[in-house]
Motif scaffolding. Structure first.
Motif, PDB file in Angstrom:
ATOM      1  N   UNK A 453       0.831  -1.199   0.000  1.00 21.46           N
ATOM      2  CA  UNK A 453       0.000   0.000   0.000  1.00 21.46           C
ATOM      3  C   UNK A 453       0.878   1.266   0.000  1.00 21.46           C
ATOM      4  N   UNK A 454       2.028   1.219   0.637  1.00 22.79           N
ATOM      5  CA  UNK A 454       2.948   2.381   0.562  1.00 22.79           C
ATOM      6  C   UNK A 454       3.437   2.550  -0.881  1.00 22.79           C
ATOM      7  N   UNK A 455       3.823   1.432  -1.487  1.00 23.90           N
ATOM      8  CA  UNK A 455       4.382   1.502  -2.839  1.00 23.90           C
ATOM      9  C   UNK A 455       3.349   1.983  -3.865  1.00 23.90           C
ATOM     10  N   UNK A 456       2.076   1.720  -3.560  1.00 28.21           N
ATOM     11  CA  UNK A 456       1.052   2.109  -4.543  1.00 28.21           C
ATOM     12  C   UNK A 456       0.850   3.634  -4.559  1.00 28.21           C
ATOM     13  N   UNK A 457       1.442   4.301  -3.558  1.00 26.89           N
ATOM     14  CA  UNK A 457       1.207   5.751  -3.490  1.00 26.89           C
ATOM     15  C   UNK A 457       2.256   6.578  -4.214  1.00 26.89           C
ATOM     16  N   UNK A 458       3.341   5.957  -4.620  1.00 27.22           N
ATOM     17  CA  UNK A 458       4.366   6.726  -5.331  1.00 27.22           C
ATOM     18  C   UNK A 458       5.285   5.789  -6.102  1.00 27.22           C
ATOM     19  N   UNK A 460       9.139   5.110  -7.901  1.00 25.23           N
ATOM     20  CA  UNK A 460      10.501   5.480  -7.486  1.00 25.23           C
ATOM     21  C   UNK A 460      11.487   5.050  -8.567  1.00 25.23           C
ATOM     22  N   UNK A 461      12.659   5.716  -8.537  1.00 25.52           N
ATOM     23  CA  UNK A 461      13.708   5.397  -9.503  1.00 25.52           C
ATOM     24  C   UNK A 461      14.844   4.715  -8.746  1.00 25.52           C
ATOM     25  N   UNK A 462      15.027   3.438  -9.004  1.00 20.57           N
ATOM     26  CA  UNK A 462      16.026   2.705  -8.204  1.00 20.57           C
ATOM     27  C   UNK A 462      17.460   3.058  -8.601  1.00 20.57           C
ATOM     28  N   UNK A 463      17.622   3.817  -9.673  1.00 19.85           N
ATOM     29  CA  UNK A 463      18.970   4.210 -10.077  1.00 19.85           C
ATOM     30  C   UNK A 463      19.401   5.542  -9.483  1.00 19.85           C
ATOM     31  N   UNK A 464      18.510   6.123  -8.706  1.00 26.19           N
ATOM     32  CA  UNK A 464      18.846   7.412  -8.108  1.00 26.19           C
ATOM     33  C   UNK A 464      18.619   7.319  -6.598  1.00 26.19           C
ATOM     34  N   UNK A 465      19.535   6.589  -5.949  1.00 23.10           N
ATOM     35  CA  UNK A 465      19.357   6.338  -4.514  1.00 23.10           C
ATOM     36  C   UNK A 465      20.626   6.747  -3.748  1.00 23.10           C
ATOM     37  N   UNK A 466      20.515   6.806  -2.423  1.00 25.86           N
ATOM     38  CA  UNK A 466      21.643   7.230  -1.600  1.00 25.86           C
ATOM     39  C   UNK A 466      22.283   6.037  -0.876  1.00 25.86           C
ATOM     40  N   UNK A 467      23.536   5.745  -1.207  1.00 29.06           N
ATOM     41  CA  UNK A 467      24.235   4.669  -0.521  1.00 29.06           C
ATOM     42  C   UNK A 467      24.618   5.064   0.896  1.00 29.06           C
ATOM     43  N   UNK A 519      10.932   5.308  10.445  1.00 32.16           N
ATOM     44  CA  UNK A 519      11.150   6.073   9.213  1.00 32.16           C
ATOM     45  C   UNK A 519       9.863   6.275   8.439  1.00 32.16           C
ATOM     46  N   UNK A 520       9.679   7.504   7.978  1.00 32.45           N
ATOM     47  CA  UNK A 520       8.574   7.787   7.072  1.00 32.45           C
ATOM     48  C   UNK A 520       9.095   7.548   5.660  1.00 32.45           C
ATOM     49  N   UNK A 521       8.347   6.862   4.839  1.00 32.83           N
ATOM     50  CA  UNK A 521       8.868   6.539   3.505  1.00 32.83           C
ATOM     51  C   UNK A 521       8.500   7.575   2.446  1.00 32.83           C
ATOM     52  N   UNK A 522       7.270   8.071   2.531  1.00 33.07           N
ATOM     53  CA  UNK A 522       6.814   8.974   1.465  1.00 33.07           C
ATOM     54  C   UNK A 522       7.227  10.421   1.782  1.00 33.07           C
ATOM     55  N   UNK A 523       8.534  10.644   1.803  1.00 34.78           N
ATOM     56  CA  UNK A 523       9.059  11.984   2.133  1.00 34.78           C
ATOM     57  C   UNK A 523       9.219  12.797   0.849  1.00 34.78           C
ATOM     58  N   UNK A 524       9.422  14.121   1.005  1.00 37.12           N
ATOM     59  CA  UNK A 524       9.477  14.947  -0.205  1.00 37.12           C
ATOM     60  C   UNK A 524      10.858  14.896  -0.896  1.00 37.12           C
ATOM     61  N   UNK A 526      13.542  13.617  -2.966  1.00 36.32           N
ATOM     62  CA  UNK A 526      13.375  12.562  -3.975  1.00 36.32           C
ATOM     63  C   UNK A 526      14.344  11.401  -3.776  1.00 36.32           C
ATOM     64  N   UNK A 527      15.599  11.743  -3.508  1.00 39.71           N
ATOM     65  CA  UNK A 527      16.584  10.661  -3.369  1.00 39.71           C
ATOM     66  C   UNK A 527      16.278   9.815  -2.129  1.00 39.71           C
ATOM     67  N   UNK A 528      15.921  10.477  -1.060  1.00 42.33           N
ATOM     68  CA  UNK A 528      15.582   9.736   0.151  1.00 42.33           C
ATOM     69  C   UNK A 528      14.355   8.849  -0.096  1.00 42.33           C
ATOM     70  N   UNK A 529      13.372   9.412  -0.789  1.00 41.10           N
ATOM     71  CA  UNK A 529      12.162   8.622  -1.049  1.00 41.10           C
ATOM     72  C   UNK A 529      12.487   7.426  -1.947  1.00 41.10           C
ATOM     73  N   UNK A 530      13.257   7.687  -3.014  1.00 45.74           N
ATOM     74  CA  UNK A 530      13.667   6.583  -3.901  1.00 45.74           C
ATOM     75  C   UNK A 530      14.340   5.474  -3.107  1.00 45.74           C
ATOM     76  N   UNK A 531      15.269   5.873  -2.246  1.00 49.12           N
ATOM     77  CA  UNK A 531      16.052   4.891  -1.493  1.00 49.12           C
ATOM     78  C   UNK A 531      15.151   4.039  -0.619  1.00 49.12           C
ATOM     79  N   UNK A 532      14.253   4.714   0.103  1.00 46.98           N
ATOM     80  CA  UNK A 532      13.391   3.979   1.029  1.00 46.98           C
ATOM     81  C   UNK A 532      12.391   3.086   0.290  1.00 46.98           C
ATOM     82  N   UNK A 533      11.817   3.627  -0.773  1.00 55.05           N
ATOM     83  CA  UNK A 533      10.825   2.826  -1.501  1.00 55.05           C
ATOM     84  C   UNK A 533      11.494   1.627  -2.182  1.00 55.05           C
TER      85      UNK A 533
END
Ligand code: ARG
Length: 558
Positions: A453-458, A460-467, A519-524, A526-533
């Motif tokens: 249900x979290x994933x259905x709300x946004x 994400x780009x898995x190539x733009x994440x924070x290591x 952790x909140x996943x649907x943050x504004x 973008x990189x943080x959101x991508x990483x978490x999602x």
């Protein structure tokens, strides 16, 4: 991957030793118990013995070799040990790049004999464990690349069918039996036993009918076939509910008809002896002999299995033949294997009894209040009802809740069984098993639904994440857990024990749930959101894959 990495490191070290000193070494890469001492540690004693150099002298050399690999952030020498700390970012990249890297290049054929109920009887809770275990073990071996042949070996042979036919002909009613075959047949069978107590000559009559049935009497064969197809229909209804399928239905009666062949094989090898009229095979002082033919010429359970296993080998050329049958047949399967060894059967070493314990209620073998075997179908119905009541509590307006309750209730029973190590008995508590929290199947389904249900709300780009973010402890712990998935599956296969996977799914679910409270996943950002999602999508993919392997149903809401 972490495991494979240790192998890669050891290989590199041993190659470098060969290049430098021209000796074959077998350096090992250990995982220190104490995390502070590093992610891996390499002791230098063995090499020191081999090269006649002191560990003090060699440790820096090993350190130098390790540095060439570019996996580590820090390498320390502590006495004779070289301790190394992975660079988390590099490790994370390796793990994510190899996420679906399963060793599925195994070849070989695994036959699994499971479920194998007896016809004209209710499918009891006792056959449930075999069914659930066999199905999961089959899925796991298939995942690892093996060819799996699923065999349901029906208990359709025995003097009881003589009794049943006698009872049916004397007290049965065609119409009533047609309406509810199994229950009616069970009643007739019980009645036979009661009447035979008062009138033992009935046993002789039943025996006579059975002999005629074996000789191919048309009318008796017709009745027997009707009983058999009615039973099979009922079993298939249950398999359908459980989501279980077979490649073949084999038959004890059929094996009995061909048993002459295996008896003459035994004869040829001079393994047969006559003992008090019966024909036996002596298999050593530590085990009672196997009786393979009764005084009256009839076959026994072991004769039929001996014949049947030869047929299976000829048909499938299996590498392993697994029998998923309860602990109470332990001695029996030892005898079966021993006879095959005596016969020099080329497949004898592939015979494996995958034994399991009892399902208990109140510490005793599960039974109804009147002491009878519990019918599986009643338990399934009850479980689905309980699942529905939990849904009503949590999510009363859910659409299609009846359908979802079915998927949840059945999966609850499956998980409740598979989370226990197979050889152990376990207490059956349906109320607990169907709860959405605790060590239950619904808890895992619910975790998967939450992530979905979290994933259905946004997107994400898995190539733009924070290591950097993924390197934080509570992220990294999840990544390491995601990484051991295939290791756990291999352990399940090696021990024929799906409980390791079940436990893994519980641990991963609770890692997610504590992550999600922090952790909140649907943050504004973008990189943080991508990483978490991305991370939680990987968790969901492991959970779903794991549930599928166990034979559970995946739902998208509950
Ligand atoms: N029908 C048997 C029982 O219920 C189990 C058969 C297991 N398979 C075998 N090939 N012996 O006990």
């Amino acid at each position: 991957m972490l495991d494979q990495l240790k192998v890669i490191i050891a290989k590199h070290l041993n190659n470098r030793v060969m290049e430098t000193y021209n000796v074959a070494s077998s350096l090992v890469v250990e995982t220190p118990k104490d995390k502070e001492k590093g992610d891996v540690a390499i002791p230098s004693f063995a090499l020191s013995k081999l090269l006649h150099k002191s560990p003090m002298e060699l440790a820096p050399v090993i350190k130098g070799f390790l540095e060439e690999l570019d996996y580590f952030e820090r390498i320390e020498i502590v006495g004779p040990y070289v301790n190394a700390f992975y660079s988390r970012k590099k490790l994370i990249k390796i793990i994510l790049d190899n996420f679906d890297n399963v060793d599925n290049k195994n070849s070989g054929t695994i036959c699994i004999d499971y479920s194998s109920p007896n016809i004209a009887k209710n499918f009891s809770i006792g056959h449930l464990r075999s069914t659930i275990l066999g199905e999961a073990i089959g899925n796991i071996y298939e995942k690892l690349g093996y060819k799996v042949v699923r065999i349901d070996h029906l208990g359709d042979f025995g003097t009881q069918f003589g009794k049943l036919i006698y009872a049916y002909l004397n007290w049965g009613d065609e119409e009533t039996v047609k309406k509810d075959p199994i229950n009616e047949l069970v009643k007739l069978y019980v009645r036979f036993h009661k009447e035979a107590e008062a009138n033992p000559s009935l046993d002789d009559k039943a025996r006579e009918i059975f002999n005629k049935l074996e000789e191919g009497d048309e009318y008796y064969q017709k009745l027997w076939n009707e009983f058999k197809s009615a039973s099979l229909e009922e079993f298939k209804r249950i398999y359908n509910i459980l989501g279980v399928h077979f490649d073949e239905y084999s038959s004890e009666a059929n094996a009995s008809r061909h048993a002459k062949r295996v008896l003459s094989m035994l004869e040829e090898k001079s393994l047969l002896e006559i003992d008090d009229g019966a024909t036996i095979v002596r298999i050593g002082d530590d085990m009672p002999p196997a009786i393979v033919r009764r005084t009256d010429g009839a076959t026994l359970y072991i004769t039929r299995d001996l014949e049947e296993v030869h047929r299976r080998y000829e048909t499938y050329h299996f590498d392993q033949m697994l029998y998923v049958v309860g602990n109470e047949q332990k001695l029996y399967f030892n005898q079966l294997r021993r006879v095959l060894e005596k016969m020099d059967a080329p497949f004898a070493s592939g015979i494996k009894h995958v034994n399991f314990g009892l399902i208990l209620t109140g510490g005793k073998k599960m039974s109804t209040r009147s002491g009878n075997a519990v019918k599986l179908i009643d338990v399934l119905d009850e479980s689905i009802k309980l699942a529905l009541s939990h849904i009503d509590e949590k999510n009363p307006n859910l659409e299609d809740k009846e359908e979802i309750a079915k998927a949840v209730g059945v999966s609850a029973i499956i998980f409740n069984d598979l989370k226990n190590y197979r050889e152990n008995d376990y207490e059956f508590n349906l109320e607990d098993a169907t709860k959405f929290e605790g060590q239950t199947g619904p808890y895992i389904q619910y975790t998967s639904v939450r992530i979905g249900s979290i994933l259905s709300q946004s997107s994400f780009d898995k190539n733009n994440i924070s290591y950097d973010l993924l390197s934080q402890d509570h992220f990294f712990d999840i990544i390491k857990k995601l990484d051991c998935f295939y290791q756990e599956i291999e352990k399940c296969a090696n021990e024929y024990a799906p409980n390791y996977l079940a436990k893994y799914l519980l641990q991963l679910s609770s890692l997610f749930n504590s992550f999600y409270t922090r952790e909140k996943c649907l943050v504004s950002d973008i990189i943080e959101r991508n990483t978490k999602l991305y991370l939680i999508s990987l968790i969901k993919s492991r959970l779903d894959e794991g549930m599928k392997l166990l034979g559970m149903r995946i739902v998208d809401k509950m």
